[in-house]
Design an enzyme around this catalytic site. Structure first.
Site, PDB file in Angstrom:
ATOM      1  N   LYS A   1       0.856  -1.203   0.000  1.00  0.00           N
ATOM      2  CA  LYS A   1       0.000   0.000   0.000  1.00  0.00           C
ATOM      3  C   LYS A   1       0.886   1.244   0.000  1.00  0.00           C
ATOM      4  CE  LYS A   1      -3.917   1.916   2.646  1.00  0.00           C
ATOM      5  NZ  LYS A   1      -4.740   1.771   3.872  1.00  0.00           N
TER       6      LYS A   1
ATOM      7  N   SER B   1      -9.771   1.784   2.928  1.00  0.00           N
ATOM      8  CA  SER B   1      -8.897   2.531   2.068  1.00  0.00           C
ATOM      9  C   SER B   1      -7.857   1.709   1.314  1.00  0.00           C
ATOM     10  CB  SER B   1      -8.175   3.592   2.893  1.00  0.00           C
ATOM     11  OG  SER B   1      -7.293   2.982   3.816  1.00  0.00           O
TER      12      SER B   1
ATOM     13  N   SER C   1      -9.976  -0.509   7.131  1.00  0.00           N
ATOM     14  CA  SER C   1      -9.336  -0.333   5.812  1.00  0.00           C
ATOM     15  C   SER C   1      -8.627  -1.559   5.248  1.00  0.00           C
ATOM     16  CB  SER C   1      -8.344   0.825   5.857  1.00  0.00           C
ATOM     17  OG  SER C   1      -9.029   2.045   5.813  1.00  0.00           O
TER      18      SER C   1
END
Lengths: 483, 95
Positions: free
Chosen positions: A73, A148, A172
């Site tokens: 990420k 997210s 997330s």
């Protein structure tokens, strides 16, 4: 899956270079539509893959994760690589150091394919808040992958990476894992070092894995967990090998089912699938117990006070002085013009996206003189109350089960005009971060929508630092599904 | 609803430039969320302590010493600076 690939690598059936190239050619073909990756690091990846192949050839012992391609990420730092947190304010930012998790993975010989898309600074539940691109759900490209960590979830689900790292502040990792049909683990607060993860809400943030199976998640967790002097909140894990704890035996384990999680907001079909999953656990020898957690309804407002408050403090560092862009409100460089206040105001006006501004302003409000007691202090008290509730509940049950989300993946654009509606997406997940416990989302079924079979995720919450218990539960569930 | 002047005040505290035409949108959006927080008013928390960290952690101390970082790290840090002079960040005049 990781163990299988590892064995093939060691036996010489495949090479790390071949495997890495295969993933890059898949990404080149498929990521145009999916938009999971923000940056690809092909040259470096192949260089590292060659090193692993050489080691294997020389008969050296390699780690389980060695030579296997992973996606990271883009709010986690890899030294010398661009890291944006999907924000314009960090458009030109190069990470000066490795996050602790990256340092550990480099030592193991993991191959980094690239950096994945997210909601800007991890604020959002759909990955639509990225300043660069909107990631799509691999099952249905008209739908969001969740957020997210939507890029990481989509990459693993579409097999554009064997596994991935994400971060979870209020869901997330778990919510996108649920929307995309993969396993996502949010470890106990402190289990994994946050050093090198861009801070969003520091008392809630935690790094964790996306994987195709519970065993893979266990192997990954073993590699990234542990005490780190760079993160004072990290806890010692004693070099635990989580994969050694997943026997699949869950006899006499008690699963608590809070009725508050099965209310009117829950989709009917998901409810049915959740109850079918409980039946499966029962067949495996677990006991199911209905429980009451009346304060659960206070978790979401509490979360959305605490998070913006911490956000407003953490976002202060993006000031156009020490790093990132420094621009006026027409987007022109402020390097040789403007005064200090103008630099702050303009850089943040142009560099930060709507949701980041919204949360920063909300947090500034809740922390400001005259409002602190009514909002932040009140929320901290409720947070403690929720913790006490969970302590009590865990005296009666070993795990708590719920669906991960009240509905399947929603359409791109469906919630983007209504911040509160987007916040409600996190209704089942935020409590876990507030009380600091670990939780896992895993695929439990599918719901048919517009001719597409959309994944449904189940969530298990465990006692503080009982990641092995959670992983074992999901492992048992996976085995029973295969039979 | 939260007042226009309050939005201006928060934005200035948060050092975020906002345009006049955005004020109304922020008023509406923040008010909806702030109203949602009212839910917590139902809950009696008089006897509950406020807690920030919930995993039972205590204060963790370290030596307050200067540790230099590696040259390659330093180099990237300074390269990231919008304005730099002789290894220092250049900051604009405050007044």
């Amino acid at each position: 899956m990781i163990r299988e690939i590892h064995n093939k690598l060691v036996n010489g059936d495949i090479s790390s270079v071949g495997l890495t190239e295969k993933y890059f050619s898949k990404i080149e073909k498929e990521d145009k539509n999916l938009c999971a990756y923000l940056t690809l690091t092909k040259e470096k990846a192949l260089k590292e893959a060659r090193k692993i192949d050489k080691k294997i050839k020389n008969g050296e012992k390699i780690d389980l994760l060695a030579g296997i391609p992973v996606a990271i990420k883009d709010n986690i730092c890899i030294q010398g690589e661009k890291v944006t947190a999907a924000s314009k304010v960090l458009d030109n930012y190069i990470a000066p150091y490795d996050a602790t998790v990256i340092k550990k993975l480099k030592e193991k010989g993991a191959i980094f394919l690239g950096k994945t898309n997210l909601d800007e600074f991890a604020m959002g539940s759909s990955t639509e808040n990225s300043a660069y691109q909107k990631t799509k759900n691999p099952t249905d490209l008209s739908r969001v992958p969740g957020g997210s960590s939507g890029g990481s979830a989509a990459a693993v689900a579409a097999d554009l990476a064997v596994w991935a790292l994400g971060s979870d502040t209020g869901g997330s990792i778990r919510q996108p894992a649920s929307f995309c049909g993969v396993v996502g683990l949010k470890p106990t607060y402190g289990r994994v070092s946050r050093h090198g993860l861009m801070a969003m809400a520091s008392s809630l943030d935690q790094i964790g894995p996306f994987a195709k199976t519970a065993e893979d998640a266990a192997i990954i967790l073993s590699s990234i967990a542990g005490k780190d002097k760079m993160d004072a909140t990290s806890a010692a894990s004693g070099g635990k090998k989580y994969e050694d704890f997943i026997s699949g035996n869950i006899k006499n384990i008690t699963i608590g089912v809070p009725k508050e999680y099965f209310g009117d907001e829950l989709d009917k079909e998901i409810k049915d699938i959740a109850f079918e999953s409980l039946e499966k656990f029962k067949k495996l020898g677990a006991k199911i117990k209905g429980i009451k957690m009346p304060n659960i309804k206070y978790a979401l407002p509490t979360y959305y006070i605490i998070t913006p408050s911490e956000v407003s403090s953490n976002m202060a560092r993006y000031d156009g002085i020490r790093y990132g862009v420094s621009v006026d409100n027409k987007g022109k460089s402020l390097v040789n013009s403007g005064n200090l206040l103008e630099t702050y105001l303009d850089t943040r006006e142009v560099g930060l996206g709507d949701e980041v501004k919204r949360r920063t302003m909300l947090g500034t409000y809740t922390l400001s003189a005259g409002y602190y007691d009514a909002y932040y202090k009140k929320a901290q008290k409720v947070r403690n109350l929720l913790r006490l509730d969970f302590e009590k509940t865990f005296e009666e049950v070993d795990f708590i089960f719920s669906p991960t989300t009240p509905d399947v993946a929603f359409k791109v654009g469906e919630n983007s005009d209504d911040p509160l509606k987007m916040y409600l997406e996190d209704v089942y997940t935020v409590i876990v971060n507030l009380v600091g416990i670990p939780a896992i989302s895993f695929p439990i079924g599918e719901v048919k929508k517009e001719e597409k079979m959309l994944p449904v995720g189940g969530q298990l919450m465990g006692k503080w630092f009982d990641e092995e218990g959670l992983l074992n539960m999901v492992h048992a569930f996976e085995i029973s599904n295969k039979k | 609803m939260i007042e226009e002047k309050e939005i201006k005040h928060i934005a200035s505290l948060a050092r975020i430039g906002i345009k006049k035409k955005e004020l109304e949108r922020y008023q509406k959006e923040l008010s909806v969320v702030l109203n949602y927080f009212e839910k917590l008013g139902d809950l009696d928390t008089k006897k509950i302590k406020a807690k920030g960290y919930i995993t039972g952690m205590r204060n963790i101390f370290r030596e307050d010493s200067v540790n230099d970082c590696d040259e390659d790290v330093k180099e990237i840090i300074m390269k990231n600076a919008p304005q730099e002079k002789d290894g220092y960040f250049k900051v604009k005049s405050v007044f």
